[in-house]
Design an enzyme around this catalytic site. Sequence first.
Site, PDB file in Angstrom:
ATOM      1  N   ARG A 105       0.845  -1.192   0.000  1.00  0.00           N
ATOM      2  CA  ARG A 105       0.000   0.000   0.000  1.00  0.00           C
ATOM      3  C   ARG A 105       0.875   1.234   0.000  1.00  0.00           C
ATOM      4  NH1 ARG A 105      -4.618   0.239   4.336  1.00  0.00           N
ATOM      5  NH2 ARG A 105      -2.876   0.581   5.750  1.00  0.00           N
ATOM      6  N   THR A 109      -1.402   7.496  -0.399  1.00  0.00           N
ATOM      7  CA  THR A 109      -2.695   7.398  -1.104  1.00  0.00           C
ATOM      8  C   THR A 109      -3.501   6.171  -0.681  1.00  0.00           C
ATOM      9  OG1 THR A 109      -1.749   6.043  -2.864  1.00  0.00           O
ATOM     10  CG2 THR A 109      -1.617   8.432  -3.148  1.00  0.00           C
ATOM     11  N   ASP A 201       0.069  -4.055  11.906  1.00  0.00           N
ATOM     12  CA  ASP A 201       0.489  -4.408  10.546  1.00  0.00           C
ATOM     13  C   ASP A 201       0.814  -5.901  10.508  1.00  0.00           C
ATOM     14  OD1 ASP A 201       2.067  -2.806   7.935  1.00  0.00           O
ATOM     15  OD2 ASP A 201       2.375  -4.947   8.304  1.00  0.00           O
TER      16      ASP A 201
HETATM   17  O1  LIG Z   1      -7.152  -3.315   2.119  1.00  0.00           O
HETATM   18  P1  LIG Z   1      -5.894  -2.491   2.009  1.00  0.00           P
HETATM   19  O2  LIG Z   1      -6.093  -1.083   2.452  1.00  0.00           O
HETATM   20  O3  LIG Z   1      -5.285  -2.589   0.658  1.00  0.00           O
HETATM   21  O4  LIG Z   1      -4.889  -3.054   3.101  1.00  0.00           O
HETATM   22  C1  LIG Z   1      -4.586  -4.382   3.261  1.00  0.00           C
HETATM   23  C2  LIG Z   1      -3.203  -4.696   2.788  1.00  0.00           C
HETATM   24  O5  LIG Z   1      -2.236  -4.064   3.637  1.00  0.00           O
HETATM   25  C3  LIG Z   1      -1.308  -5.029   4.114  1.00  0.00           C
HETATM   26  O6  LIG Z   1      -0.236  -5.190   3.255  1.00  0.00           O
HETATM   27  P2  LIG Z   1       0.995  -4.162   3.207  1.00  0.00           P
HETATM   28  O7  LIG Z   1       0.762  -3.122   2.185  1.00  0.00           O
HETATM   29  O8  LIG Z   1       1.281  -3.694   4.596  1.00  0.00           O
HETATM   30  O9  LIG Z   1       2.164  -5.065   2.666  1.00  0.00           O
HETATM   31  P3  LIG Z   1       2.854  -6.348   3.341  1.00  0.00           P
HETATM   32  O10 LIG Z   1       1.853  -7.475   3.290  1.00  0.00           O
HETATM   33  O11 LIG Z   1       4.020  -6.588   2.463  1.00  0.00           O
HETATM   34  O12 LIG Z   1       3.238  -5.972   4.740  1.00  0.00           O
HETATM   35  C4  LIG Z   1      -2.159  -6.288   4.140  1.00  0.00           C
HETATM   36  O13 LIG Z   1      -1.414  -7.471   4.168  1.00  0.00           O
HETATM   37  C5  LIG Z   1      -2.968  -6.171   2.893  1.00  0.00           C
HETATM   38  O14 LIG Z   1      -2.289  -6.655   1.733  1.00  0.00           O
HETATM   39  O1  LIG Z   2      -4.743  -2.624   9.948  1.00  0.00           O
HETATM   40  C1  LIG Z   2      -4.105  -2.942   8.922  1.00  0.00           C
HETATM   41  C2  LIG Z   2      -4.388  -2.384   7.663  1.00  0.00           C
HETATM   42  C3  LIG Z   2      -3.677  -2.785   6.585  1.00  0.00           C
HETATM   43  N1  LIG Z   2      -2.712  -3.707   6.733  1.00  0.00           N
HETATM   44  C4  LIG Z   2      -2.434  -4.259   7.933  1.00  0.00           C
HETATM   45  O2  LIG Z   2      -1.550  -5.117   8.035  1.00  0.00           O
HETATM   46  N2  LIG Z   2      -3.130  -3.844   9.003  1.00  0.00           N
END
Ligand SMILES: O=P(O)(O)OC[C@H]1O[C@H](OP(=O)(O)OP(=O)(O)O)[C@H](O)[C@@H]1O
Ligand SMILES: O=c1cc[nH]c(=O)[nH]1
Length: 210
Positions: A105, A109, A201
Amino acid sequence: MDEYVTVVDHPLIKHKLTLMRRATASTQKFRSLLREIAHLLTYEITRDLELTTERIETPLEEMDAPVLAGKKLCFVSILRAGNGLLEGMVELLPSARVGHIGMFRDPETLEAVEYYCKMPDDIAGRRVIVVDPMLATGNSAGAAISHLKKLGATNIKFLCLLAAPEGVAALRAEHPDVPIYTAAIDERLDDHGYIRPGLGDAGDRMYGTK
Ligand SMILES: O=P(O)(O)OC[C@H]1O[C@H](OP(=O)(O)OP(=O)(O)O)[C@H](O)[C@@H]1O
Ligand SMILES: O=c1cc[nH]c(=O)[nH]1
Ligand SMILES: [Mg+2]
């Protein structure tokens, strides 16, 4: 909510999710709980798999015994955190094919940015279950599912651990044909796109990167 949203409501799942939410849970504990919950969620999301029968011999006599038909399954993990759920799922269904799609993400944004994709060639003909523990804004799941549809996938479900009401609504609107399974729907999203009360997270907690 509607019949396309299933909150898998089981005391074991609720208990284990509470243990994961605790800020004091170690990386090791977090990962092993996620794997255990993945087993329980997989039990529910595969409830409609077709069966056939095979003639087998028990130590006492022959019988027509139920076995999974077809096995044309593909799990798609949204990296990184999806791998935590994926691990438990492939333990239960070791013959499933696995695809990976890398998404992060953008912190400003909250749009999903894709950085990797590797799918089985025959994904179009498979039952696809997309997995990511967190459904926050819904941007990552929505983009991953759009990509899979472009590759021809038509039979898609989405499985997560924790959802925000906003993410569920967004994913329902973008992909109304995709059933959503989750262990819980929390109260809200905060201004930074985090699920509240949530668990933080998921990727960082799984891999100890923060
Ligand atoms: O519904 P959204 O608002 O898109 O958020 C959810 C996303 O955010 C987190 O990933 P992150 O971007 O933190 O990456 P990671 O899994 O590599 O930590 C999570 O694992 C999802 O993929
Ligand atoms: O709460 C949250 C939102 C997005 N991604 C995560 O891992 N945790
Ligand atoms: Mg992610």
